[in-house]
Design a protein around this motif. Sequence first.
Motif, PDB file in Angstrom:
ATOM      1  N   GLN A  63       0.812  -1.222   0.000  1.00  0.00           N
ATOM      2  CA  GLN A  63       0.000   0.000   0.000  1.00  0.00           C
ATOM      3  C   GLN A  63       0.846   1.274   0.000  1.00  0.00           C
ATOM      4  OE1 GLN A  63      -2.875  -1.940  -0.755  1.00  0.00           O
ATOM      5  NE2 GLN A  63      -3.926  -0.288   0.277  1.00  0.00           N
ATOM      6  N   THR A  64       2.118   1.178  -0.405  1.00  0.00           N
ATOM      7  CA  THR A  64       2.965   2.367  -0.545  1.00  0.00           C
ATOM      8  C   THR A  64       3.404   2.487  -1.997  1.00  0.00           C
ATOM      9  OG1 THR A  64       5.012   1.172  -0.023  1.00  0.00           O
ATOM     10  CG2 THR A  64       3.798   2.171   1.824  1.00  0.00           C
ATOM     11  N   THR A  65       3.711   3.702  -2.419  1.00  0.00           N
ATOM     12  CA  THR A  65       4.085   3.963  -3.809  1.00  0.00           C
ATOM     13  C   THR A  65       5.516   3.517  -4.073  1.00  0.00           C
ATOM     14  OG1 THR A  65       2.603   5.872  -3.852  1.00  0.00           O
ATOM     15  CG2 THR A  65       4.279   5.739  -5.575  1.00  0.00           C
ATOM     16  N   ALA A 112       7.305  -1.246 -11.551  1.00  0.00           N
ATOM     17  CA  ALA A 112       6.161  -0.409 -11.182  1.00  0.00           C
ATOM     18  C   ALA A 112       4.910  -0.889 -11.894  1.00  0.00           C
ATOM     19  CB  ALA A 112       6.443   1.044 -11.535  1.00  0.00           C
ATOM     20  N   TYR A 117       0.564  -4.773  -3.050  1.00  0.00           N
ATOM     21  CA  TYR A 117       1.781  -3.993  -3.305  1.00  0.00           C
ATOM     22  C   TYR A 117       1.582  -3.171  -4.573  1.00  0.00           C
ATOM     23  CZ  TYR A 117       3.995  -7.157   0.060  1.00  0.00           C
ATOM     24  OH  TYR A 117       4.315  -7.868   1.193  1.00  0.00           O
ATOM     25  N   SER A 118       2.082  -1.932  -4.563  1.00  0.00           N
ATOM     26  CA  SER A 118       1.898  -1.063  -5.725  1.00  0.00           C
ATOM     27  C   SER A 118       2.740  -1.507  -6.917  1.00  0.00           C
ATOM     28  CB  SER A 118       2.242   0.378  -5.365  1.00  0.00           C
ATOM     29  OG  SER A 118       3.611   0.495  -4.987  1.00  0.00           O
TER      30      SER A 118
END
Length: 279
Positions: free
Chosen positions: A74-76, A170, A202-203
């Motif tokens: 949940q983080t960029t 990404a 996960y991002s």
Amino acid sequence: MSSTEPRVSFWQVARRPRMIALLLVFLVAAGACARLGIWQIDRAQAKGELAEKQAALEAAEEGPEGLGVLLPPQTTIAGSLVGRTAWVEGTYEDEQFLVPDRVLDGEDGMLVLSPLRVTDDGTDGESWADLSGPPVLAVVRGWVPAGTEIDDPALETPDGVVRLTGYLQAGEASADDTTLPEGQVGAVSTAELANVWGSPIYSGYLVERSSEPEQVSPDDGGPEPLPRPTISGGEGFDLRNAFYALQWFVFGGFAVLLWVRLVRDEASGRRGLAQLPID
């Protein structure tokens, strides 16, 4: 020019020998500026590619790190993490997908995209302690030729807990899936996959390099391994040299515009550089 003299047009002045001579001089100057600009673009590309290779080499030299240490769920994901090697443990869940229109070694094919429910990301569960439960990780297990079906036995995931090592990448932008057959998605979009696989998620996603236990080998129809990902356009161009190139193109354009201004001045009767003798 007196009021009794006939007024001359822009093109009449432009065809005068003096103006043609000045035009040739300015065109030579503009051509030189253009060549210098192209040279700076080549330099920008070469320096950018060198920086990209150096970054990839540095990432390869760093050993695998726990996924949660590098990228908590949940983080960029930061651009500097693309291509980093990470390890993670978990169990594969159902509802994997194929991502079409992906090329490997010049051949069109698809990515095999599977959900991994994480049991260990190197943080002993601390990375998801404040979330609703263990996170899911999108795993690209490799590449298969176009026409492969989602229910092909060679695409089955290993049973039980698996330990994966792979490269971070990404998540992609969402794509239109309405025209795709069942079992396919248009992109590896973690935002869209969260609606299907649930969250937390996960991002970024993991491009598999190795698996314990192993998945079906490519020789038996399993997914082909993929190369280390890089940031497209991220380090591939040196901005300083690109700015120098832009300056040279501006100088070249200014030379042509200066000639146009001189012709207009003489056509209007104003004296300027164009009326000075040329040695």
